[in-house]
Design a protein around this motif. Structure first.
Motif, PDB file in Angstrom:
ATOM      1  N   MET A 136      43.989  66.089  84.669  1.00  0.00           N
ATOM      2  CA  MET A 136      44.830  67.085  84.002  1.00  0.00           C
ATOM      3  C   MET A 136      46.112  66.426  83.489  1.00  0.00           C
ATOM      4  O   MET A 136      46.703  65.598  84.169  1.00  0.00           O
ATOM      5  N   ILE A 137      46.534  66.827  82.301  1.00  0.00           N
ATOM      6  CA  ILE A 137      47.742  66.301  81.689  1.00  0.00           C
ATOM      7  C   ILE A 137      48.803  67.396  81.705  1.00  0.00           C
ATOM      8  O   ILE A 137      48.570  68.500  81.197  1.00  0.00           O
ATOM      9  N   PRO A 138      49.969  67.130  82.317  1.00  0.00           N
ATOM     10  CA  PRO A 138      51.037  68.145  82.324  1.00  0.00           C
ATOM     11  C   PRO A 138      51.443  68.522  80.910  1.00  0.00           C
ATOM     12  O   PRO A 138      51.459  67.683  80.007  1.00  0.00           O
ATOM     13  N   GLU A 139      51.765  69.774  80.715  1.00  0.00           N
ATOM     14  CA  GLU A 139      52.175  70.257  79.402  1.00  0.00           C
ATOM     15  C   GLU A 139      53.467  69.555  78.979  1.00  0.00           C
ATOM     16  O   GLU A 139      54.396  69.404  79.752  1.00  0.00           O
ATOM     17  N   GLY A 140      53.511  69.095  77.734  1.00  0.00           N
ATOM     18  CA  GLY A 140      54.693  68.419  77.223  1.00  0.00           C
ATOM     19  C   GLY A 140      54.655  66.915  77.371  1.00  0.00           C
ATOM     20  O   GLY A 140      55.524  66.227  76.834  1.00  0.00           O
ATOM     21  N   GLU A 141      53.682  66.373  78.086  1.00  0.00           N
ATOM     22  CA  GLU A 141      53.594  64.915  78.230  1.00  0.00           C
ATOM     23  C   GLU A 141      52.913  64.320  76.998  1.00  0.00           C
ATOM     24  O   GLU A 141      51.965  64.890  76.463  1.00  0.00           O
ATOM     25  N   ALA A 142      53.433  63.161  76.550  1.00  0.00           N
ATOM     26  CA  ALA A 142      52.896  62.509  75.362  1.00  0.00           C
ATOM     27  C   ALA A 142      51.467  62.043  75.619  1.00  0.00           C
ATOM     28  O   ALA A 142      51.162  61.465  76.659  1.00  0.00           O
ATOM     29  N   LEU A 143      50.593  62.276  74.651  1.00  0.00           N
ATOM     30  CA  LEU A 143      49.178  61.983  74.808  1.00  0.00           C
ATOM     31  C   LEU A 143      48.614  61.470  73.491  1.00  0.00           C
ATOM     32  O   LEU A 143      48.903  61.996  72.422  1.00  0.00           O
ATOM     33  N   VAL A 144      47.800  60.407  73.592  1.00  0.00           N
ATOM     34  CA  VAL A 144      47.092  59.862  72.433  1.00  0.00           C
ATOM     35  C   VAL A 144      45.603  60.033  72.682  1.00  0.00           C
ATOM     36  O   VAL A 144      45.111  59.676  73.758  1.00  0.00           O
ATOM     37  N   GLU A 145      44.907  60.604  71.704  1.00  0.00           N
ATOM     38  CA  GLU A 145      43.477  60.844  71.846  1.00  0.00           C
ATOM     39  C   GLU A 145      42.706  60.246  70.670  1.00  0.00           C
ATOM     40  O   GLU A 145      43.226  60.155  69.556  1.00  0.00           O
ATOM     41  N   ILE A 146      41.470  59.865  70.942  1.00  0.00           N
ATOM     42  CA  ILE A 146      40.547  59.425  69.896  1.00  0.00           C
ATOM     43  C   ILE A 146      39.318  60.309  69.984  1.00  0.00           C
ATOM     44  O   ILE A 146      38.665  60.376  71.022  1.00  0.00           O
ATOM     45  N   MET A 147      39.007  60.999  68.896  1.00  0.00           N
ATOM     46  CA  MET A 147      37.887  61.935  68.869  1.00  0.00           C
ATOM     47  C   MET A 147      37.011  61.666  67.660  1.00  0.00           C
ATOM     48  O   MET A 147      37.479  61.150  66.638  1.00  0.00           O
ATOM     49  N   THR A 148      35.758  62.030  67.788  1.00  0.00           N
ATOM     50  CA  THR A 148      34.895  62.058  66.618  1.00  0.00           C
ATOM     51  C   THR A 148      35.165  63.340  65.846  1.00  0.00           C
ATOM     52  O   THR A 148      35.850  64.250  66.332  1.00  0.00           O
ATOM     53  N   LYS A 149      34.623  63.431  64.639  1.00  0.00           N
ATOM     54  CA  LYS A 149      34.798  64.647  63.848  1.00  0.00           C
ATOM     55  C   LYS A 149      34.237  65.864  64.584  1.00  0.00           C
ATOM     56  O   LYS A 149      34.857  66.943  64.600  1.00  0.00           O
ATOM     57  N   GLU A 150      33.079  65.667  65.183  1.00  0.00           N
ATOM     58  CA  GLU A 150      32.436  66.784  65.877  1.00  0.00           C
ATOM     59  C   GLU A 150      33.264  67.236  67.077  1.00  0.00           C
ATOM     60  O   GLU A 150      33.425  68.452  67.303  1.00  0.00           O
ATOM     61  N   GLU A 151      33.784  66.278  67.844  1.00  0.00           N
ATOM     62  CA  GLU A 151      34.603  66.628  69.004  1.00  0.00           C
ATOM     63  C   GLU A 151      35.883  67.341  68.574  1.00  0.00           C
ATOM     64  O   GLU A 151      36.292  68.328  69.205  1.00  0.00           O
ATOM     65  N   TYR A 152      36.508  66.863  67.522  1.00  0.00           N
ATOM     66  CA  TYR A 152      37.747  67.498  67.061  1.00  0.00           C
ATOM     67  C   TYR A 152      37.478  68.922  66.586  1.00  0.00           C
ATOM     68  O   TYR A 152      38.212  69.859  66.924  1.00  0.00           O
ATOM     69  N   TRP A 153      36.401  69.098  65.815  1.00  0.00           N
ATOM     70  CA  TRP A 153      36.110  70.429  65.290  1.00  0.00           C
ATOM     71  C   TRP A 153      35.727  71.395  66.409  1.00  0.00           C
ATOM     72  O   TRP A 153      36.056  72.577  66.353  1.00  0.00           O
ATOM     73  N   LYS A 154      35.049  70.871  67.418  1.00  0.00           N
ATOM     74  CA  LYS A 154      34.672  71.718  68.552  1.00  0.00           C
ATOM     75  C   LYS A 154      35.893  72.158  69.345  1.00  0.00           C
ATOM     76  O   LYS A 154      35.953  73.298  69.833  1.00  0.00           O
ATOM     77  N   THR A 155      36.892  71.267  69.463  1.00  0.00           N
ATOM     78  CA  THR A 155      38.080  71.566  70.262  1.00  0.00           C
ATOM     79  C   THR A 155      39.134  72.320  69.454  1.00  0.00           C
ATOM     80  O   THR A 155      39.781  73.236  69.963  1.00  0.00           O
TER      81      THR A 155
END
Length: 309
Positions: free
Chosen positions: A17-36
């Protein structure tokens, strides 16, 4: 893949779990991004831009920045480029990539460790910096290649048959790379404007510095394009000179044999009262006169320098 920022990229587990407001970098595929993420206007706009991405761009929306990166591959500038999408708000930076190149680049950036990473805008800045880290060296080597082409033309070597194709390819490649620098310049200028207040002043300063660098690289690329154009014009001048020399040679040959053609035509008429036809020495005199005329013409042409290459 997810990373939190602790002055460097720290991988985050899938169930962590990532606390709200903490800086986060993500790498997603197109499908993962659209699903989320598929309920907001910016998500639809980003996916639409990514589907038909032809150039690098940045759009500042209400609380975020979205855009695409179309990165030419140095080994094959005219080939298929690497294409990424990105979304950035105050605490998140998401790269949308199906090729795995974005993750590889992030790992390489982490190995280089330009400076401590404190916010997601630093990561985007480093990501852009990573794309152009060796550009001066690349352009200098390209300039050396153009110089070699120029030397081959000026030296008059016989291995010049591939020069027109090489110049055409160079101009296309330089046009693409110059356009790429201009697109990155537009991205950095858009982020520097910061009209949605997404970035802090020191973050805007980073992209302002990047704008200056891109402006210089863009000018360098344009200068090399002009250099390639000059080389093409130089090659064309040399080819015209070679063609003119060939035409001059043919003209001289025609001029040399024109008097002989006149003599042959004159005595080919065979009128009854032509005294030379019955003269015992007529043939020898005609041959001697022809040789004297040839020698006289060659001497005259040499004296005027017309037989020089």
């Amino acid at each position: 893949m997810r990373y939190r920022l602790k002055k460097r990229l720290v991988p985050v587990g899938a169930d962590e779990m990532i606390p709200e407001g903490e800086a986060l970098v993500e790498i997603m595929t197109k499908e993962e991004y659209w699903k989320t993420y598929h309920t907001r206007y910016e998500d639809h706009l980003l996916m639409r831009n990514l589907e038909k991405a032809q150039y690098c761009r940045a759009d500042l929306l209400k609380d975020c920045a979205i855009g695409t990166l179309v990165i030419p591959i140095k080994k094959e500038l005219l080939g298929r480029p690497a294409v990424f999408g990105y979304y950035m708000d105050r605490n998140r930076l998401i790269f949308i990539d199906n090729s795995g190149e974005a993750e590889r680049m992030l790992h390489e950036m982490e190995r280089i460790q330009i400076f401590d990473k404190t916010c997601v805008s630093h990561i985007l800045f480093e990501f852009l910096e990573y794309q152009v880290r060796d550009e001066i060296e690349f352009l200098q080597k390209y300039e050396e290649r153009l110089g070699e082409m120029e030397d081959r033309i000026m030296s008059g070597r016989r291995d010049r048959s591939d020069v027109p194709g090489a110049i055409l390819k160079a101009r296309k490649e330089l046009a693409r790379i110059s356009s790429y620098y201009g697109q990155l310049l537009n991205i950095s200028q858009t982020l520097t404007e910061n009209y949605n207040g997404l970035l802090k002043d020191e973050e805007c300063a980073l992209f302002h510095l990047f704008s200056g660098r891109m402006s210089r690289l863009s000018e360098y690329g344009k200068e090399l394009r002009e250099y390639a154009l000059q080389i093409r014009e130089m090659y064309q001048v040399h080819m015209d000179m070679k063609q003119n020399h060939a035409l001059s040679f043919l003209t001289m040959v025609t001029a040399i044999f024109m008097p002989l053609t006149l003599i042959a035509g004159w005595y080919g008429m065979n009128f009854k009262n032509m005294p030379e036809l019955n003269w015992d020495y007529g043939y020898l005199v005609c041959v001697g006169a022809s040789i004297l005329i040839l020698l006289g013409e060659i001497w005259y042409f040499k004296k005027n320098g017309w037989l020089k290459k």
